[in-house]
Design an enzyme around this catalytic site. Structure first.
Site, PDB file in Angstrom:
ATOM      1  N   HIS A   1       0.854  -1.194   0.000  1.00  0.00           N
ATOM      2  CA  HIS A   1       0.000   0.000   0.000  1.00  0.00           C
ATOM      3  C   HIS A   1       0.890   1.245   0.000  1.00  0.00           C
ATOM      4  O   HIS A   1       1.232   1.756  -1.048  1.00  0.00           O
ATOM      5  CB  HIS A   1      -0.917  -0.088   1.218  1.00  0.00           C
ATOM      6  CG  HIS A   1      -2.036   0.901   1.249  1.00  0.00           C
ATOM      7  ND1 HIS A   1      -2.267   1.797   0.259  1.00  0.00           N
ATOM      8  CD2 HIS A   1      -3.005   1.120   2.176  1.00  0.00           C
ATOM      9  CE1 HIS A   1      -3.320   2.534   0.558  1.00  0.00           C
ATOM     10  NE2 HIS A   1      -3.787   2.144   1.730  1.00  0.00           N
TER      11      HIS A   1
ATOM     12  N   HIS B   1      -1.625   0.164 -11.660  1.00  0.00           N
ATOM     13  CA  HIS B   1      -2.533   0.523 -10.576  1.00  0.00           C
ATOM     14  C   HIS B   1      -3.781  -0.331 -10.659  1.00  0.00           C
ATOM     15  O   HIS B   1      -4.226  -0.663 -11.757  1.00  0.00           O
ATOM     16  CB  HIS B   1      -2.913   2.016 -10.681  1.00  0.00           C
ATOM     17  CG  HIS B   1      -3.528   2.560  -9.443  1.00  0.00           C
ATOM     18  ND1 HIS B   1      -4.868   2.453  -9.184  1.00  0.00           N
ATOM     19  CD2 HIS B   1      -2.977   3.193  -8.383  1.00  0.00           C
ATOM     20  CE1 HIS B   1      -5.126   3.017  -8.018  1.00  0.00           C
ATOM     21  NE2 HIS B   1      -3.994   3.474  -7.504  1.00  0.00           N
TER      22      HIS B   1
ATOM     23  N   ASP C   1       3.380   6.899  -7.118  1.00  0.00           N
ATOM     24  CA  ASP C   1       4.650   6.685  -6.419  1.00  0.00           C
ATOM     25  C   ASP C   1       5.877   6.802  -7.316  1.00  0.00           C
ATOM     26  O   ASP C   1       7.002   6.800  -6.818  1.00  0.00           O
ATOM     27  CB  ASP C   1       4.652   5.293  -5.773  1.00  0.00           C
ATOM     28  CG  ASP C   1       3.628   5.198  -4.669  1.00  0.00           C
ATOM     29  OD1 ASP C   1       3.567   6.128  -3.854  1.00  0.00           O
ATOM     30  OD2 ASP C   1       2.872   4.217  -4.631  1.00  0.00           O
TER      31      ASP C   1
END
Ligand code: COA
Length: 473
Positions: free
Chosen positions: A307, A346, A402
């Site tokens: 996560h 994702h 990220d």
């Protein structure tokens, strides 16, 4: 300050124009304004696809790569708003007036210093604990003043429970149990009971949410300092939330541009649907536990490598690759080994993540004056090109939030082991908003597991079991 940050605003607006241009032909998502329960939906393992509640807080459109908070496009919020204003928006569902915003900011300022919490926290070996463990502990310590949920008068009347007993629900062997198994308390009390001392807090109320939004930044910053063998720094009431966070963490007053970039990073991470940490917070809150415990659960969920934390892994990966010239060989090897590229792909976005569309150009901007960031960025961009060319169309793999954030944070002097706490400092706005919203129509979460184990086994004594094992040889 305005002039210094105009460039950043222009970067965001340019990213927005590019996103809108590239997705203009993708069909709009179906917009739903009202649903009737119970609902039919296809559910996968881990509740994938399950719809657990209604919300007006945030919407993620995975096919168009859009993210919306309470109806406002993320690009507009990043271009024109601040984390404080976005927190208000998420909690109250609307933008504040000038007076409302001033009062909200005053509450954040009041909640920011946490001398008692920090004093207790520093009694633990913070420098040797994982920063997320410190943050979780600190959140519990913030709950130092009894909340009115602790008082006997606030407890729901267990006699009024409709069904608190698992055995009352036909379940497990057939995937079609009673639809209305209610784990709720009929006529449960809401609001502060009369006999509760006036200074105790409403632990599910907005004051507690504001306390947590402000406080998590203070705790994270203090933990960062102590891990570097420095003393925590008191917040400066003249600085806004993002600037204070950077100041308390690094000990340096950020430039207007750094403050603006941090503000944007906080806005971008503030909410993102029913992700694991948001769901964890909501599950705990749904038991009518208290919001400090439920945010602690969110922090615990976020600490897992699946996560939070991928941005730290991206930075490690880019450093390991070392140079743009090494990307080709590294990537071919990764493909042969069926390795997943961190910062790519994702669960929801099957196109470019809108947050990466902003963080990528911001990374490019910070790299102008930072040689280390420039090398990392060149490596990252080359890797992005290869991944998108080979997996973009075919599998919907594009950079996620990220991929570039670590380069931006590193360049602002944030240590990589603080990246996940920075995420929590932002996401606490979404956690508290969603918990607060859910509690208005609370229903305890209680999915089911399909039992596929044995039936009808006979109990034997341990001596008999041992005898049988021996006789089998
Ligand atoms: N690199 C290379 N291939 C990837 C990939 C990646 N980062 N992410 C997914 N794929 C491939 C899978 O190998 C799979 O291929 P296959 O169909 O040939 O088996 C396909 O895409 C679907 O993958 P799946 O894992 O089912 O997708 P998902 O939607 O469940 O996964 C993530 C989403 C985020 C878990 C996944 O993309 C991932 O692990 N990314 C890297 C970690 C990361 O950046 N996490 C932060 C997310 S914000």
């Amino acid at each position: 300050m305005q002039k210094n940050t105009d460039k950043i605003t222009e970067i965001v607006l340019k990213a927005a124009r590019k996103a809108r241009h590239e997705t203009r032909n993708t069909p709009e998502a179906k917009k739903i304004s009202r649903i009737t329960w119970p609902l039919d939906c296809t559910v996968g393992p881990g509740l994938e696809g399950a719809i657990a509640c209604e919300t007006k807080i945030g919407f993620v459109n995975g096919s168009r790569g859009e993210l919306t908070y309470c109806g406002y496009d993320i690009f507009d919020l990043c271009a024109y708003s601040t984390f404080e204003e976005v927190s208000y928006l998420l909690l109250y569902g609307r933008m504040p007036t000038g007076k409302q915003f001033a009062s909200f900011k005053a509450k954040l300022i009041e909640a920011r210093p946490l001398p008692h919490t920090l004093r207790m926290l520093m009694g633990f070996p913070v420098e040797r604990m994982h920063p997320m463990a410190c943050l979780r502990l600190g959140t519990n310590l913030m709950r130092q003043r009894l909340t009115w949920q602790d008082s006997d008068a606030a407890r729901p009347d267990s006699v009024g429970a409709i069904a608190a007993d698992e055995d009352s629900i036909p379940m497990e062997t057939q995937p079609k149990g009673e639809q209305k198994a209610i784990y709720e308390f009929k006529g449960k009390k809401s609001g502060r009971p009369a006999d509760v001392p006036p200074d105790t807090q409403d632990a599910a109320g907005l004051d507690a949410c504001i306390h947590l939004i402000s406080g998590l930044a203070t705790i994270s910053a203090a933990v960062a300092r102590v891990r570097e063998h420095r003393l925590p720094i008191e917040p400066d009431p003249e600085l806004g939330h993002a600037a204070n966070f950077l100041y308390m963490m690094t000990g340096k007053r950020p430039t207007a541009e750094q403050e603006r970039i941090m503000d944007i990073a906080l806005i971008l991470h503030a909410d993102h649907g029913m992700n694991a940490s948001t769901f964890a917070s909501m599950v705990v809150a749904s038991t009518l536990s208290d919001i400090y415990f439920s945010i602690g659960s969110g922090i615990a969920a976020l600490s897992g490598p699946l996560h939070g934390g991928a941005n730290e892994a991206v930075l490690n990966m880019l450093e390991k690759i070392g140079h743009p010239d090494n990307v080709d060989v590294w990537y071919q090897k990764a493909i042969r080994r069926k390795k997943k590229i961190v910062g790519m792909g994702h669960r929801v976005y099957k196109t470019y993540d809108p947050r990466a569309r902003i963080l990528g150009p911001l990374a490019r901007h910070v790299a102008i004056h930072d040689k280390d960031a420039a090398l990392l960025l060149r490596t990252a961009r080359k890797l992005e090109k290869l991944v998108v060319a080979s997996l973009g169309k075919e599998k919907g793999i594009f950079p996620n939030v990220d991929f570039y954030s670590g380069i931006v944070y590193k360049s602002m002097g944030i240590h990589r082991n603080m990246f996940t706490p920075v995420f929590a400092v932002s996401r606490v706005a979404g956690w508290t908003a969603r918990v607060h919203e859910y509690l208005k129509k609370n229903r305890i979460f209680r999915p089911r597991a399909l039992y596929t184990g044995a039936f009808g086994r006979e109990y034997e004594s341990i001596a008999d079991r041992d005898n049988q094992t021996r006789s089998r040889g």
